[in-house]
Design a protein around this motif. Structure first.
Motif, PDB file in Angstrom:
ATOM      1  N   GLU A 115       0.812  -1.214   0.000  1.00  0.00           N
ATOM      2  CA  GLU A 115       0.000   0.000   0.000  1.00  0.00           C
ATOM      3  C   GLU A 115       0.851   1.272   0.000  1.00  0.00           C
ATOM      4  O   GLU A 115       0.507   2.262  -0.656  1.00  0.00           O
ATOM      5  CB  GLU A 115      -0.919  -0.016   1.216  1.00  0.00           C
ATOM      6  N   ALA A 117      -2.943  -8.225  -6.812  1.00  0.00           N
ATOM      7  CA  ALA A 117      -2.878  -8.060  -5.359  1.00  0.00           C
ATOM      8  C   ALA A 117      -2.897  -9.450  -4.728  1.00  0.00           C
ATOM      9  O   ALA A 117      -3.927 -10.116  -4.684  1.00  0.00           O
ATOM     10  CB  ALA A 117      -4.052  -7.222  -4.872  1.00  0.00           C
ATOM     11  N   CYS A 152      -3.218  -9.867   0.031  1.00  0.00           N
ATOM     12  CA  CYS A 152      -3.008  -8.569   0.676  1.00  0.00           C
ATOM     13  C   CYS A 152      -3.936  -8.384   1.875  1.00  0.00           C
ATOM     14  O   CYS A 152      -5.118  -8.743   1.834  1.00  0.00           O
ATOM     15  CB  CYS A 152      -3.231  -7.440  -0.319  1.00  0.00           C
ATOM     16  N   THR A 184      -3.595  -2.319  -0.632  1.00  0.00           N
ATOM     17  CA  THR A 184      -2.902  -2.423  -1.923  1.00  0.00           C
ATOM     18  C   THR A 184      -3.874  -2.321  -3.095  1.00  0.00           C
ATOM     19  O   THR A 184      -3.655  -1.551  -4.037  1.00  0.00           O
ATOM     20  CB  THR A 184      -2.123  -3.745  -2.011  1.00  0.00           C
ATOM     21  N   ALA A 185      -4.946  -3.094  -3.065  1.00  0.00           N
ATOM     22  CA  ALA A 185      -5.904  -3.099  -4.174  1.00  0.00           C
ATOM     23  C   ALA A 185      -6.553  -1.727  -4.345  1.00  0.00           C
ATOM     24  O   ALA A 185      -6.735  -1.249  -5.476  1.00  0.00           O
ATOM     25  CB  ALA A 185      -6.968  -4.170  -3.946  1.00  0.00           C
ATOM     26  N   GLU A 186      -6.886  -1.094  -3.242  1.00  0.00           N
ATOM     27  CA  GLU A 186      -7.506   0.232  -3.313  1.00  0.00           C
ATOM     28  C   GLU A 186      -6.533   1.270  -3.866  1.00  0.00           C
ATOM     29  O   GLU A 186      -6.925   2.150  -4.644  1.00  0.00           O
ATOM     30  CB  GLU A 186      -7.993   0.638  -1.926  1.00  0.00           C
ATOM     31  N   ALA A 198      -4.146   0.679  -5.958  1.00  0.00           N
ATOM     32  CA  ALA A 198      -4.044   0.413  -7.389  1.00  0.00           C
ATOM     33  C   ALA A 198      -5.226   1.013  -8.139  1.00  0.00           C
ATOM     34  O   ALA A 198      -5.057   1.641  -9.195  1.00  0.00           O
ATOM     35  CB  ALA A 198      -3.953  -1.083  -7.636  1.00  0.00           C
ATOM     36  N   ALA A 199      -6.410   0.835  -7.603  1.00  0.00           N
ATOM     37  CA  ALA A 199      -7.609   1.367  -8.258  1.00  0.00           C
ATOM     38  C   ALA A 199      -7.577   2.888  -8.329  1.00  0.00           C
ATOM     39  O   ALA A 199      -7.996   3.477  -9.335  1.00  0.00           O
ATOM     40  CB  ALA A 199      -8.857   0.892  -7.519  1.00  0.00           C
ATOM     41  N   VAL A 249      -7.211  -4.352 -11.272  1.00  0.00           N
ATOM     42  CA  VAL A 249      -6.791  -5.171 -10.136  1.00  0.00           C
ATOM     43  C   VAL A 249      -7.321  -6.587 -10.296  1.00  0.00           C
ATOM     44  O   VAL A 249      -8.508  -6.782 -10.593  1.00  0.00           O
ATOM     45  CB  VAL A 249      -7.288  -4.578  -8.803  1.00  0.00           C
ATOM     46  N   ARG A 253      -7.250 -10.036  -7.884  1.00  0.00           N
ATOM     47  CA  ARG A 253      -6.893 -10.523  -6.550  1.00  0.00           C
ATOM     48  C   ARG A 253      -6.544 -12.008  -6.626  1.00  0.00           C
ATOM     49  O   ARG A 253      -7.289 -12.804  -7.223  1.00  0.00           O
ATOM     50  CB  ARG A 253      -8.047 -10.304  -5.568  1.00  0.00           C
TER      51      ARG A 253
END
Length: 239
Positions: free
Chosen positions: A16, A46, A49, A53-55, A57-58, A64, A66
Motif C-alpha cells: 500500500e 494483489a 493482501c 494495496t488493491a484500493e 491500485a484502483a 486489479v 486478486r
C-alpha cells in the motif's frame, strides 16, 4: 512486431505504501510520445493482501486482480491472463513487467515499444538501487562491483541478470513457452530461459534501467532483497 497494446504487469503483496509511487511512474511512462496510438493498461495482481494495496491500485487507474497464494509467479501469470482477457488475446500485445517497490523511468515503455518494433521477442533489463539503507556504503560498493563484473570496457553489455522489475516480452512468445511458471521465486528467470530455449529473440540490455528498492527485508523470499541481505552480511558492519 509493432504492438497495438502494452500491458504492464505488477504483482504486489501488502504494498500500500510503495505502490502509489510505482504506479505514478508507470502512468508517466505511458505518456511517451511514441505510444500515442497504442493502448496501454496496467494490471496489479494483489496477492494475499491484508492492507489497502488493491484500493491504492484502483486509485491510480490500474486494473486489479486478486490472488491468494503468496506466489509471485502465480501473481504475474494472473495479471497476464487478465490483460489478455481485456485486450482480446495475445496478437499485437506486449507485456512489460515490473515490481511494486520499483520506479520505472519516463522512457521505459517507449524503450520497450521501440525494441518490440525492431523485432525482439523479449527485453531483459537491469536495475539500479538508488536508496540504500542508512549507513550501508560497503554494501552498495560490494553490490555494484559484483553486479557489473561482466561489463566490458567498450560496447554494449549483454548482462547475465534477470529481473521481474525490468522485463518485457511479446505476449505471443510468452504464450508459446507457457508464460510465467507458478514459482515463488525465479519465475522471471524460468520464463527467460524458456524463451531462449525456444529460439525467441531475447535482448539483454543495460539501457533504460529501473530503480528498485534496497530494502533488506523483502516481500518475496530468496529474491533480489534476500540477495542484498546476504551481501550485507559479507560486507561486514556498517561503516
Amino acid at each position: 512486431m509493432k504492438p497495438r497494446a502494452l500491458a504492464v504487469l505488477l504483482p504486489a503483496h501488502n504494498e500500500e505504501k510503495r505502490l502509489p509511487r510505482a504506479l505514478e511512474a508507470i502512468n508517466v511512462a505511458a505518456l511517451h510520445p511514441a505510444l500515442r496510438q497504442v493502448r496501454t493498461i496496467t494490471v496489479v495482481a494483489a496477492d494475499s493482501c491484508e492492507d489497502g494495496t488493491a484500493e491504492a491500485a484502483a486509485r491510480a487507474n490500474s486494473l486489479v486482480v486478486r490472488v491468494e497464494g503468496r506466489n509471485v509467479g502465480l501473481a504475474r501469470s494472473a495479471a497476464a491472463r487478465r490483460a489478455l482477457e481485456i485486450l482480446d488475446g495475445p496478437a499485437g500485445v506486449w507485456f512489460a513487467s515490473t515490481d511494486a517497490d520499483s520506479v520505472v523511468p519516463a522512457d521505459w515503455l517507449g524503450f520497450q515499444y521501440a525494441r518490440a518494433c525492431e523485432g525482439w521477442d523479449a527485453v531483459v533489463g537491469t536495475v539500479t538501487v538508488t536508496h540504500w539503507p542508512h549507513r550501508r556504503a560497503r554494501l552498495a560498493a560490494r553490490h555494484q562491483l559484483l553486479y557489473t563484473a561482466s561489463r566490458p570496457l567498450y560496447g554494449p553489455w549483454r548482462h547475465p541478470h534477470v529481473h521481474g522489475a525490468n522485463l518485457g516480452v511479446s505476449a505471443q512468445a510468452y504464450a508459446a513457452v507457457g508464460g510465467f511458471p507458478p514459482l515463488p521465486v525465479s519465475e522471471d528467470r524460468s520464463l527467460v530461459a524458456a524463451l531462449s530455449a525456444g529460439n525467441h529473440r531475447v535482448l539483454r540490455t543495460a539501457e533504460c534501467p529501473v530503480a528498485t528498492s534496497g530494502r533488506l527485508h523483502p516481500r518475496a523470499a530468496d529474491g533480489f532483497g534476500d540477495h542484498l541481505a546476504a551481501l550485507a552480511v559479507k560486507a561486514g558492519p556498517r561503516p
